[in-house]
Motif scaffolding. Sequence first.
Motif, mmCIF file in Angstrom:
data_model
loop_
_atom_site.group_PDB
_atom_site.id
_atom_site.type_symbol
_atom_site.label_atom_id
_atom_site.label_comp_id
_atom_site.label_asym_id
_atom_site.label_seq_id
_atom_site.Cartn_x
_atom_site.Cartn_y
_atom_site.Cartn_z
ATOM 1 N N VAL A 91 0.901 -1.269 0.071
ATOM 2 C CA VAL A 91 -0.061 -0.067 -0.066
ATOM 3 C C VAL A 91 0.961 1.122 -0.156
ATOM 4 C CG1 VAL A 91 -1.774 1.217 1.305
ATOM 5 C CG2 VAL A 91 -2.035 -1.231 0.979
ATOM 6 N N PHE A 92 1.865 1.235 0.589
ATOM 7 C CA PHE A 92 2.945 2.493 0.998
ATOM 8 C C PHE A 92 3.295 2.798 -0.342
ATOM 9 C CE2 PHE A 92 7.256 3.517 0.996
ATOM 10 C CZ PHE A 92 7.392 4.766 1.950
ATOM 11 N N TRP A 93 4.064 1.827 -0.988
ATOM 12 C CA TRP A 93 4.691 1.844 -2.570
ATOM 13 C C TRP A 93 3.727 2.115 -3.518
ATOM 14 C CZ3 TRP A 93 9.128 3.389 -3.058
ATOM 15 C CH2 TRP A 93 10.160 2.933 -1.960
ATOM 16 N N SER A 94 2.612 1.569 -3.355
ATOM 17 C CA SER A 94 1.363 1.948 -4.343
ATOM 18 C C SER A 94 1.007 3.471 -4.152
ATOM 19 C CB SER A 94 0.300 1.138 -4.250
ATOM 20 O OG SER A 94 -0.977 1.344 -5.249
ATOM 21 N N ALA A 95 0.660 4.234 -3.162
ATOM 22 C CA ALA A 95 0.576 5.368 -2.932
ATOM 23 C C ALA A 95 1.633 6.241 -3.341
ATOM 24 C CB ALA A 95 0.281 5.402 -1.485
ATOM 25 N N ASN A 96 2.653 5.939 -3.105
ATOM 26 C CA ASN A 96 3.871 6.567 -3.542
ATOM 27 C C ASN A 96 4.079 6.548 -4.976
ATOM 28 O OD1 ASN A 96 4.921 7.714 -0.984
ATOM 29 N ND2 ASN A 96 5.795 5.953 -0.364
ATOM 30 N N SER A 98 1.693 6.299 -7.176
ATOM 31 C CA SER A 98 0.606 7.141 -7.778
ATOM 32 C C SER A 98 0.828 8.560 -7.701
ATOM 33 C CB SER A 98 -0.555 6.839 -6.986
ATOM 34 O OG SER A 98 -1.204 5.399 -7.238
ATOM 35 N N ARG A 99 1.511 9.020 -6.334
ATOM 36 C CA ARG A 99 2.042 10.462 -6.412
ATOM 37 C C ARG A 99 2.890 10.770 -7.565
ATOM 38 N NH1 ARG A 99 1.637 10.379 -0.025
ATOM 39 N NH2 ARG A 99 3.695 9.167 -0.318
ATOM 40 N N LEU A 100 3.866 9.882 -7.673
ATOM 41 C CA LEU A 100 5.023 10.085 -8.771
ATOM 42 C C LEU A 100 4.756 10.176 -9.896
ATOM 43 C CD1 LEU A 100 7.967 10.371 -9.190
ATOM 44 C CD2 LEU A 100 8.090 7.811 -9.321
ATOM 45 N N ASN A 101 3.454 9.290 -10.085
ATOM 46 C CA ASN A 101 3.023 9.292 -11.726
ATOM 47 C C ASN A 101 2.219 10.653 -11.826
ATOM 48 O OD1 ASN A 101 2.149 8.243 -14.127
ATOM 49 N ND2 ASN A 101 0.441 7.677 -13.249
ATOM 50 N N GLN A 102 1.435 11.116 -10.842
ATOM 51 C CA GLN A 102 0.619 12.350 -10.943
ATOM 52 C C GLN A 102 1.648 13.562 -10.993
ATOM 53 O OE1 GLN A 102 -1.737 13.249 -7.204
ATOM 54 N NE2 GLN A 102 -2.589 14.935 -8.210
ATOM 55 N N PHE A 103 2.762 13.387 -10.352
ATOM 56 C CA PHE A 103 3.664 14.390 -10.577
ATOM 57 C C PHE A 103 4.197 14.794 -11.769
ATOM 58 C CE2 PHE A 103 8.385 15.656 -10.321
ATOM 59 C CZ PHE A 103 8.038 17.041 -10.025
ATOM 60 N N LEU A 104 4.628 13.630 -12.312
ATOM 61 C CA LEU A 104 5.228 13.432 -13.763
ATOM 62 C C LEU A 104 4.180 13.825 -14.728
ATOM 63 C CD1 LEU A 104 7.300 10.003 -13.231
ATOM 64 C CD2 LEU A 104 8.051 12.431 -13.456
ATOM 65 N N GLU A 105 2.999 13.484 -14.515
ATOM 66 C CA GLU A 105 1.880 13.994 -15.498
ATOM 67 C C GLU A 105 1.709 15.380 -15.471
ATOM 68 O OE1 GLU A 105 -1.603 11.729 -14.657
ATOM 69 O OE2 GLU A 105 -0.616 9.864 -15.623
ATOM 70 N N GLU A 106 1.899 15.994 -14.337
ATOM 71 C CA GLU A 106 1.674 17.470 -14.133
ATOM 72 C C GLU A 106 3.021 18.126 -14.796
ATOM 73 O OE1 GLU A 106 1.084 18.137 -9.864
ATOM 74 O OE2 GLU A 106 -0.866 17.190 -9.858
ATOM 75 N N GLU A 107 4.232 17.672 -14.671
ATOM 76 C CA GLU A 107 5.251 17.981 -15.183
ATOM 77 C C GLU A 107 5.379 18.196 -16.546
ATOM 78 O OE1 GLU A 107 8.529 19.353 -14.009
ATOM 79 O OE2 GLU A 107 7.165 19.646 -12.108
ATOM 80 N N GLU A 108 4.641 17.052 -17.281
ATOM 81 C CA GLU A 108 4.695 17.024 -18.870
ATOM 82 C C GLU A 108 3.607 18.092 -19.209
ATOM 83 O OE1 GLU A 108 3.310 13.205 -19.892
ATOM 84 O OE2 GLU A 108 5.210 12.255 -19.400
ATOM 85 N N GLU A 109 2.595 18.473 -18.554
ATOM 86 C CA GLU A 109 1.725 19.554 -18.914
ATOM 87 C C GLU A 109 2.212 21.071 -18.971
ATOM 88 O OE1 GLU A 109 -1.597 18.951 -16.245
ATOM 89 O OE2 GLU A 109 -2.042 17.020 -17.204
#
Length: 109
Positions: A91-96, A98-109
């Motif tokens: 659960v810990f790694w899944s949440a982290n 997901s946050r990393l994925n969200q951060f990378l998607e925001e960086e691409e925009e």
Amino acid sequence: MSENNPLRDVFDAIADPTRRRLIRLLAEAGELPLHKLTAPFSMGRTAVSKHLRILKEAGLVVDRKVGRETRYRLNAFPLKEIQDWVAFYSVFWSANMSRLNQFLEEEEE
């Protein structure tokens, strides 16, 4: 130490690859005598017996006498302690991630 058996910690018991292999053999076969558990290994009965004793102290192996032979079987219940520990970090790694994925998607925009 394990709550299941105060003699040995379950994590310590499964730390050794030989003991993990013994657990798998017992999980697949059900109940086996020592001579059949020794066959897949390049070690003697005494060495395998020592590994079985450690697994027994952790509550992972149960033995019973049948005539002159001792048969061993897996008691998988103590493995739940490990499953719970791994589930927490999953659960810990899944949440982290997901946050990393969200951060990378925001960086691409």
